[in-house]
Motif scaffolding. Structure first.
Motif, PDB file in Angstrom:
ATOM      1  N   GLU A 262       0.846  -1.193   0.000  1.00 16.91           N
ATOM      2  CA  GLU A 262       0.000   0.000   0.000  1.00 16.91           C
ATOM      3  C   GLU A 262       0.884   1.247   0.000  1.00 16.91           C
ATOM      4  N   LYS A 263       0.661   2.111  -0.967  1.00 19.76           N
ATOM      5  CA  LYS A 263       1.492   3.308  -1.133  1.00 19.76           C
ATOM      6  C   LYS A 263       1.305   4.297   0.004  1.00 19.76           C
ATOM      7  N   SER A 264       0.079   4.456   0.500  1.00 21.03           N
ATOM      8  CA  SER A 264      -0.186   5.438   1.552  1.00 21.03           C
ATOM      9  C   SER A 264       0.141   4.856   2.927  1.00 21.03           C
TER      10      SER A 264
ATOM     11  N   ILE B 168      -1.466 -11.769   7.441  1.00 20.59           N
ATOM     12  CA  ILE B 168      -0.982 -11.325   6.143  1.00 20.59           C
ATOM     13  C   ILE B 168      -0.275  -9.983   6.308  1.00 20.59           C
ATOM     14  N   PRO B 169       0.957  -9.844   5.862  1.00 20.68           N
ATOM     15  CA  PRO B 169       1.672  -8.567   5.994  1.00 20.68           C
ATOM     16  C   PRO B 169       1.010  -7.473   5.163  1.00 20.68           C
ATOM     17  N   LEU B 170       0.737  -6.339   5.785  1.00 18.92           N
ATOM     18  CA  LEU B 170       0.202  -5.163   5.105  1.00 18.92           C
ATOM     19  C   LEU B 170       1.299  -4.108   5.119  1.00 18.92           C
ATOM     20  N   GLU B 171       1.974  -3.956   4.013  1.00 18.03           N
ATOM     21  CA  GLU B 171       3.145  -3.081   3.938  1.00 18.03           C
ATOM     22  C   GLU B 171       2.711  -1.687   3.480  1.00 18.03           C
ATOM     23  N   THR B 172       2.529  -0.780   4.448  1.00 23.37           N
ATOM     24  CA  THR B 172       2.140   0.585   4.111  1.00 23.37           C
ATOM     25  C   THR B 172       3.390   1.400   3.759  1.00 23.37           C
ATOM     26  N   GLY B 173       3.159   2.548   3.131  1.00 18.52           N
ATOM     27  CA  GLY B 173       4.276   3.386   2.720  1.00 18.52           C
ATOM     28  C   GLY B 173       5.165   2.713   1.700  1.00 18.52           C
ATOM     29  N   THR B 174       4.595   1.775   0.973  1.00 18.12           N
ATOM     30  CA  THR B 174       5.356   0.983   0.007  1.00 18.12           C
ATOM     31  C   THR B 174       4.739   1.139  -1.374  1.00 18.12           C
ATOM     32  N   SER B 175       5.481   1.754  -2.273  1.00 17.94           N
ATOM     33  CA  SER B 175       4.982   2.047  -3.608  1.00 17.94           C
ATOM     34  C   SER B 175       5.522   1.039  -4.613  1.00 17.94           C
ATOM     35  N   ALA B 176       4.618   0.383  -5.332  1.00 16.46           N
ATOM     36  CA  ALA B 176       5.032  -0.536  -6.402  1.00 16.46           C
ATOM     37  C   ALA B 176       5.480   0.294  -7.600  1.00 16.46           C
ATOM     38  N   GLU B 177       6.720   0.101  -8.033  1.00 15.92           N
ATOM     39  CA  GLU B 177       7.298   0.915  -9.105  1.00 15.92           C
ATOM     40  C   GLU B 177       7.369   0.183 -10.442  1.00 15.92           C
ATOM     41  N   GLN B 178       7.678  -1.104 -10.411  1.00 19.01           N
ATOM     42  CA  GLN B 178       7.818  -1.872 -11.646  1.00 19.01           C
ATOM     43  C   GLN B 178       7.409  -3.314 -11.430  1.00 19.01           C
TER      44      GLN B 178
END
Length: 264
Positions: free
Chosen positions: A43-45, A219-229
């Motif tokens: 999750e990017k936010s 389930i890991p919820l990875e916030t502040g993580t932006s998928a780039e490619q």
């Protein structure tokens, strides 16, 4: 963007990567986990819930078991014809049929396995009711029962609330009070109590049910993580290059990547 150059080293290895923490990404991760796979949600936010949490949270399922219990005559086939007509030839029949046939099973699954509590909105018709014989006067549009935010634990403040929707009231509460045009008749005491006690309705409640189900499964919820490619091996997608705290993170996905972002 996709690249076909594999990294020298994977930072994380899992089976399924879900990009986006709205109902699409969370549902994918939950079902993957329930079928014996490892999943991670990116999750990017800084908050989870995606645009699902910002919405009115109505779920449309033709021929569902709740409508049948109320004696409402409906079917997935009728729902297919309804959507097919609305698409006016621009939709893909296979995709429409896949949705209408399997939405009923998905609804039952998340109720039975993930604790989802959802009911038909009584007196709420299809949006284009009356324009086609395959529209129905009620039964297809559903909404969740109020969700207690404190059951999210440390994720209570990290699960998004809607600034646009009065998430302390259900659509049924609003309809019973006269609808959107009769705001002066709404039960503001109930609205205030639910907001104060963090009982979430509408999209904020819908998202919270799925966040809770994901958390219960670890389930890991990875916030502040932006998928780039997306990363491919020349034949299929095998992972994601993400960015977290300004650093690249390479995540291997042995079974696949689900892109569930930017609904609006």
């Amino acid at each position: 963007m996709m690249i076909n150059n594999l990294p020298e080293k994977w930072d994380v290895e899992t089976d399924l990567v879900a990009i986006g923490s709205g109902i699409g990404g969370l549902a994918s991760a939950i079902t993957a986990h329930d079928n014996g796979l490892k999943a991670v949600v990116l999750e990017k936010s800084d908050q989870v819930g995606g645009v699902t949490a910002l919405s009115q949270g109505q779920v449309w399922v033709a021929g569902n078991h709740h409508a049948a219990a109320l004696g409402i005559e409906d079917s997935a086939e009728s729902g297919f014809r309804y959507l097919q007509r609305l698409a006016m030839g621009y939709g893909e029949d296979e995709a429409i049929l896949n949705f209408t046939v399997h939405a009923r099973a998905a609804l039952k699954y998340f109720e039975e396995k993930a604790g989802l509590r959802i009911n038909p909105i009584r007196g709420c018709p299809d949006y284009y009711y009356g324009l086609t014989n395959d529209s129905v006067s009620e039964g297809r549009l559903l909404e969740v029962e109020p969700f207690r935010g404190d059951t999210l634990g440390d994720w209570q403040s990290r699960t998004r609330l809607s600034p646009q929707v009065p998430y302390g009231l259900t659509t049924q509460d609003i309809a019973d009070a006269g609808g959107l045009a009769a705001m002066m008749k709404w039960d503001f005491e109930l609205l205030a109590r639910r907001i104060t006690e963090d009982e979430r309705c509408a999209g904020s409640g819908l998202a919270a049910y799925f966040v809770k189900a994901a958390l219960d499964r670890g389930i890991p919820l990875e916030t502040g993580t932006s998928a780039e490619q997306l990363i491919g091996d020349g034949e299929r997608i095998v992972g994601v290059r993400a960015s977290k705290d300004g650093k690249d993170v390479y995540i291997k996905a042995s079974k696949g990547v689900v892109i569930a972002v930017s609904s609006y």
